[in-house]
Write a protein that holds these residues in place. Structure first.
Motif, PDB file in Angstrom:
ATOM      1  N   GLY A  41       0.811  -1.212   0.000  1.00 57.24           N
ATOM      2  CA  GLY A  41       0.000   0.000   0.000  1.00 57.24           C
ATOM      3  C   GLY A  41       0.844   1.260   0.000  1.00 57.24           C
ATOM      4  N   ALA A  42       2.159   1.111   0.126  1.00 63.51           N
ATOM      5  CA  ALA A  42       3.057   2.264   0.061  1.00 63.51           C
ATOM      6  C   ALA A  42       3.198   2.691  -1.404  1.00 63.51           C
ATOM      7  N   ALA A  43       3.189   3.981  -1.639  1.00 62.13           N
ATOM      8  CA  ALA A  43       3.149   4.502  -3.008  1.00 62.13           C
ATOM      9  C   ALA A  43       4.364   4.125  -3.850  1.00 62.13           C
ATOM     10  N   LEU A  44       5.560   4.301  -3.337  1.00 59.77           N
ATOM     11  CA  LEU A  44       6.755   4.056  -4.149  1.00 59.77           C
ATOM     12  C   LEU A  44       6.910   2.587  -4.541  1.00 59.77           C
ATOM     13  N   ALA A  82      -1.257   0.881  -7.569  1.00 62.32           N
ATOM     14  CA  ALA A  82      -0.294   1.977  -7.422  1.00 62.32           C
ATOM     15  C   ALA A  82      -0.999   3.323  -7.405  1.00 62.32           C
ATOM     16  N   SER A  83      -1.986   3.489  -8.264  1.00 59.64           N
ATOM     17  CA  SER A  83      -2.753   4.731  -8.309  1.00 59.64           C
ATOM     18  C   SER A  83      -3.425   4.999  -6.964  1.00 59.64           C
ATOM     19  N   SER A  84      -4.044   3.983  -6.422  1.00 55.83           N
ATOM     20  CA  SER A  84      -4.713   4.114  -5.125  1.00 55.83           C
ATOM     21  C   SER A  84      -3.707   4.457  -4.021  1.00 55.83           C
ATOM     22  N   SER A  85      -2.549   3.817  -4.059  1.00 63.75           N
ATOM     23  CA  SER A  85      -1.510   4.092  -3.063  1.00 63.75           C
ATOM     24  C   SER A  85      -1.002   5.522  -3.158  1.00 63.75           C
TER      25      SER A  85
END
Length: 150
Positions: A41-44, A82-85
């Protein structure tokens, strides 16, 4: 016997993954990234996993879904994750406008008539976002104009 008189230990999971990747098993690379943080859930890490999956799919190392109706398109799943994160991460930091812009830029190249899920995600993101200024609104409109004009 291994180096220094030690017995060879069985290969670790990481070693197995590296060997699998070196043998051409591209799916192992994506699976490893997902396991090492891409699914957290982390963006990077989620974005890196999605971009690597997309790169490997474009290179023909990961098979395309059987049909455009396939509900389990791994590329789409990773991109949406990734978009959600990205949206969540930047909203938590008080910069939802940056998150909306980055999320939209990530998804835009994949918004095709064949991929309704990506187009819907972009639409949903933009309809929920309230730009803080006219300049931000114009910037977002300029970003999605090519998609609207298709």
């Amino acid at each position: 016997e291994g180096v220094g008189g030690e017995e060879d230990a069985p290969p670790s999971t990481f070693e197995d993954i590296v060997l699998g990747v070196m043998r051409g098993d591209a799916g192992r690379a994506v699976e490893a990234l997902h396991g090492f943080g891409g699914g957290s859930g982390a963006a990077l890490p989620a974005t890196i996993t999605a971009l690597l999956c997309d790169l490997l799919a474009v290179a023909g190392r990961i098979p395309a879904p059987e049909s455009s109706d396939d509900s389990h398109d791994i590329r789409t799943e990773f991109l949406l994750s990734a978009s959600s994160s990205i949206l969540s991460s930047f909203a938590q930091r008080g910069n939802p406008d940056v998150g909306v812009r980055l999320s939209t830029r990530l998804l835009l190249p994949h918004a095709t008539p064949d991929n309704d899920r990506i187009t819907f995600a972009i639409t949903e993101t933009l309809e929920r976002h309230r730009p803080r200024s006219d300049a931000e609104a114009r910037s977002l409109i300029g970003l999605i104009s090519p998609l609207v004009e298709r």
